[in-house]
Design an enzyme around this catalytic site. Structure first.
Site, PDB file in Angstrom:
ATOM      1  CB  CYS A  71      -1.043  -0.039   1.013  1.00  0.00           C
ATOM      2  SG  CYS A  71      -1.932   1.325   1.493  1.00  0.00           S
ATOM      3  CB  CYS A  77      -2.214   4.471   6.850  1.00  0.00           C
ATOM      4  SG  CYS A  77      -3.830   3.873   7.104  1.00  0.00           S
ATOM      5  CB  CYS A  80      -1.225  -1.729   7.684  1.00  0.00           C
ATOM      6  SG  CYS A  80      -2.872  -2.350   7.042  1.00  0.00           S
ATOM      7  CB  CYS A 160      -7.991   1.035   2.109  1.00  0.00           C
ATOM      8  SG  CYS A 160      -7.541  -0.156   3.365  1.00  0.00           S
ATOM      9  CD  GLN A 284     -16.441 -10.999  16.135  1.00  0.00           C
ATOM     10  OE1 GLN A 284     -15.177 -10.092  15.666  1.00  0.00           O
ATOM     11  NE2 GLN A 284     -16.724 -11.024  17.205  1.00  0.00           N
ATOM     12  CE1 TYR A 313     -19.537  -6.605  28.278  1.00  0.00           C
ATOM     13  CE2 TYR A 313     -19.361  -8.804  29.095  1.00  0.00           C
ATOM     14  CZ  TYR A 313     -19.153  -7.540  29.355  1.00  0.00           C
ATOM     15  OH  TYR A 313     -18.688  -7.382  30.583  1.00  0.00           O
ATOM     16  CD  GLU A 334     -24.791  -5.449  22.148  1.00  0.00           C
ATOM     17  OE1 GLU A 334     -23.897  -6.345  22.345  1.00  0.00           O
ATOM     18  OE2 GLU A 334     -24.470  -4.349  22.370  1.00  0.00           O
ATOM     19  CG  ASP A 382     -16.941 -11.604  21.919  1.00  0.00           C
ATOM     20  OD1 ASP A 382     -15.943 -11.096  22.121  1.00  0.00           O
ATOM     21  OD2 ASP A 382     -17.616 -11.824  20.941  1.00  0.00           O
ATOM     22  CB  CYS A 409     -10.772  -7.913  20.740  1.00  0.00           C
ATOM     23  SG  CYS A 409     -11.784  -6.770  21.796  1.00  0.00           S
TER      24      CYS A 409
HETATM   25  C1  LIG Z   1     -16.706  -7.843  20.860  1.00  0.00           C
HETATM   26  S1  LIG Z   1     -18.420  -7.262  20.666  1.00  0.00           S
HETATM   27  C2  LIG Z   1     -19.013  -9.017  20.627  1.00  0.00           C
HETATM   28  C3  LIG Z   1     -20.200  -9.175  20.081  1.00  0.00           C
HETATM   29  C4  LIG Z   1     -20.544 -10.640  19.864  1.00  0.00           C
HETATM   30  N1  LIG Z   1     -20.175 -11.498  20.689  1.00  0.00           N
HETATM   31  C5  LIG Z   1     -19.990 -10.818  18.267  1.00  0.00           C
HETATM   32  O1  LIG Z   1     -19.278 -12.029  18.371  1.00  0.00           O
HETATM   33  O2  LIG Z   1     -20.440 -10.410  17.355  1.00  0.00           O
HETATM   34  C6  LIG Z   1     -18.925  -6.630  22.339  1.00  0.00           C
HETATM   35  C7  LIG Z   1     -20.202  -6.195  22.362  1.00  0.00           C
HETATM   36  O3  LIG Z   1     -20.478  -6.051  23.835  1.00  0.00           O
HETATM   37  C8  LIG Z   1     -21.338  -4.766  23.787  1.00  0.00           C
HETATM   38  N2  LIG Z   1     -21.232  -4.002  25.138  1.00  0.00           N
HETATM   39  C9  LIG Z   1     -20.105  -3.177  25.448  1.00  0.00           C
HETATM   40  N3  LIG Z   1     -20.409  -2.949  26.528  1.00  0.00           N
HETATM   41  C10 LIG Z   1     -21.188  -3.857  27.296  1.00  0.00           C
HETATM   42  C11 LIG Z   1     -21.978  -3.709  28.647  1.00  0.00           C
HETATM   43  N4  LIG Z   1     -21.412  -3.179  29.362  1.00  0.00           N
HETATM   44  N5  LIG Z   1     -22.993  -4.542  28.671  1.00  0.00           N
HETATM   45  C12 LIG Z   1     -23.448  -5.249  27.592  1.00  0.00           C
HETATM   46  N6  LIG Z   1     -23.023  -5.136  26.404  1.00  0.00           N
HETATM   47  C13 LIG Z   1     -22.045  -4.534  26.022  1.00  0.00           C
HETATM   48  C14 LIG Z   1     -20.831  -4.195  22.262  1.00  0.00           C
HETATM   49  O4  LIG Z   1     -22.118  -3.145  22.057  1.00  0.00           O
HETATM   50  C15 LIG Z   1     -20.525  -4.922  21.573  1.00  0.00           C
HETATM   51  O5  LIG Z   1     -21.931  -5.568  20.744  1.00  0.00           O
END
Ligand SMILES: C[S@@+](CC[C@H](N)C(=O)[O-])C[C@H]1O[C@@H](n2cnc3c(N)ncnc32)[C@H](O)[C@@H]1O
Length: 456
Positions: A71, A77, A80, A160, A284, A313, A334, A382, A409
């Site tokens: 790139c 940038c 990356c 990109c 994702q 989450y 969520e 998650d 993550c």
């Molecule tokens: C890393 S993403 C994971 C989403 C899902 N598990 C997936 O694999 O697509 C984290 C998620 O947590 C939500 N989130 C962030 N803080 C939160 C909280 N305090 N309570 C509930 N959900 C939350 C975000 O909106 C987001 O959708």
């Protein structure tokens, strides 16, 4: 060589993508580029008590690990970090990053760190990109990505390699349109102006594209022209939406949404299930590697038909919906309303009936009767990069499921939370890192914690 230039040998790479070396005194210096084994000519730009920060002017001895970046924006940038490093080595450094966190933050010495699962797709793997509009000093504006390390500078993106070719063309077209129509660009400092972000979501499996224009409050001037232009020039765009965000926080989501054309959502496939994605809900970003990540998590969790599972989450519900046919019941939690609505819609779309979703903060949900009355066989976590809220962690420990699948993550916050779980009697046999974002320093990981007090 000017007097304030120094020769430095690069020893390692830091988690933030910086190169690490030592000054003659032994003091650590973090540099903006350079690969392990290289000798560089650099100047010190900042001196702190425990380390210095430097800028590399020239690479005198090049590493064998160096590859030509594809790139033209690479280096300046913010996207990356490691396009100039052989992919096998990127994977190696990501593994080291996880190992470092597990050891130094988690203090966990008997966890087996499995090899990183690399991404088969090295480029064009992203299904979502956010481009910022930014006011320029000459009165004009830029539309593109942030410069490396600069939240206050955006450069005009030409191309990109992380997204598809149509997205490049849309960026160019929208930039020209905004220029021609004289639409005022939002000024982050002054909180004035109008247009803020261009977000493009392009599914990998169904070929649908969503264009989302995020602005300050108000109607897009000449929106009919915008609509016609997108339709005429990009027949592959299936929906165009407008989101208004009048808040100071500079995020590419909206409080008020209007669908300009199309259905207002796109659909992506994961395994054999279909997921509806709306502008303001999480999905994702690397479709192909999401399957790898989920498969690794499900294999480690090894659920049974009798299991009652809590998916914390849960975003648009993808994990729970994929898992539900293999267990007794799933409950998803969520925070974002749009995501919960999409999760409910996705459950219906996939004819999954043994799943329910709740909206709210995880820490609050975990205090409710739904969370505490009947036991869970497994909890899936998650969270965003910040990891678990201390109150959420405390409540999970009091619910005490036999198994916890943690998808992370951010290895640093994972290690912090893992330490607490292990101290309370959970065992973490192994961690599997997965590379979802080649050429960046990000790495995901999965691990299952087992309650040692529960006989297996
Ligand atoms: C890393 S993403 C994971 C989403 C899902 N598990 C997936 O694999 O697509 C984290 C998620 O947590 C939500 N989130 C962030 N803080 C939160 C909280 N305090 N309570 C509930 N959900 C939350 C975000 O909106 C987001 O959708």
């Amino acid at each position: 060589m000017t007097p304030d230039m120094i020769e430095i040998e690069i020893k390692d790479l830091a988690f933030n993508g910086k190169a690490i070396g030592n000054l003659e005194s032994g003091k650590v210096i973090f540099l903006d580029r350079g690969l392990p084994g290289e000798k560089v000519l650099a100047e010190v730009v900042q001196s702190r008590p425990r380390y210095d920060v430097g800028r590399v002017h020239d690479i005198i001895v090049k590493s064998d690990l160096r590859v030509p970046p594809v790139c033209s924006h690479f280096g300046s940038c913010g996207g990356c970090t490691w396009q100039d490093l052989a992919y096998s080595q990127q994977i190696e450094f990501k593994r080291k990053q996880v190992a470092g966190c597990i050891e130094h933050i988690g203090g966990l010495d008997d966890v087996k760190l499995l090899d990183v699962i690399g991404s088969a797709e090295r480029f064009h793997y992203r299904n979502k990109m956010e481009f910022s509009f930014h006011t320029a000093e000459d009165g004009g504006f830029t539309l593109g990505l942030h410069r490396r390390g600069r939240f206050d500078e955006v450069f005009d993106l030409e191309k990109c390699f992380l997204h598809g070719e149509t997205a490049d063309r849309i960026v160019h077209w929208v930039r020209d349109f905004v220029k021609q129509e004289g639409i005022p660009v939002y000024d982050v400092k002054e909180h004035t102006g109008f247009i803020r972000f261009l977000v493009i979501r392009a599914t990998r499996r169904t070929g649908e594209i969503m264009v989302n224009i995020v602005t300050n409050y108000g109607e897009i001037p000449s929106w009919q022209k915008l609509m016609q232009g997108i339709r005429d020039n990009f027949p592959e765009v299936t929906t165009l939406v407008h989101n208004q965000n009048g808040q100071k926080s500079n995020i590419a989501t909206g409080e008020i949404e209007r669908v300009i054309f199309g259905l207002g959502y796109i659909e992506e496939k994961l395994f054999n299930s279909t997921f509806r994605i709306r502008a303001n809900s999480f999905f994702q970003t690397n479709t192909t590697q999401t399957e790898t990540l989920y498969r690794a998590g499900f294999d480690m969790l090894n659920p049974t038909r009798q299991d009652r599972v809590l998916d914390l989450y849960c975003g648009t519900g993808s994990i729970g919906i994929l898992l539900a046919p293999h267990v007794r019941e799933v409950i998803g939690v969520e925070l974002v309303e749009d995501a919960v609505n999409a999760a409910r819609e996705n459950a219906i779309l996939n004819e999954v009936k043994n799943i329910n979703f709740y909206q709210g903060f995880v820490k609050d949900f975990l205090k409710t009767e739904i969370a505490t009355k009947e036991p869970f066989d497994a909890i899936i976590i998650d969270p965003p990069r910040a990891g678990l809220h201390p109150k959420a962690l405390k409540q999970i420990l009091s619910i005490r499921p036999p198994k916890i699948l943690y998808i992370s993550c951010n290895p640093a916050t994972f290690a912090r939370d893992a330490k607490k779980l292990v101290e309370s009697g959970y065992k973490l046999p192994a961690i599997k890192p997965i590379d979802m974002f080649p050429h960046t320093m990000h790495v995901e990981l999965v691990g299952v914690f087992y309650d040692e007090k529960v006989p297996s």
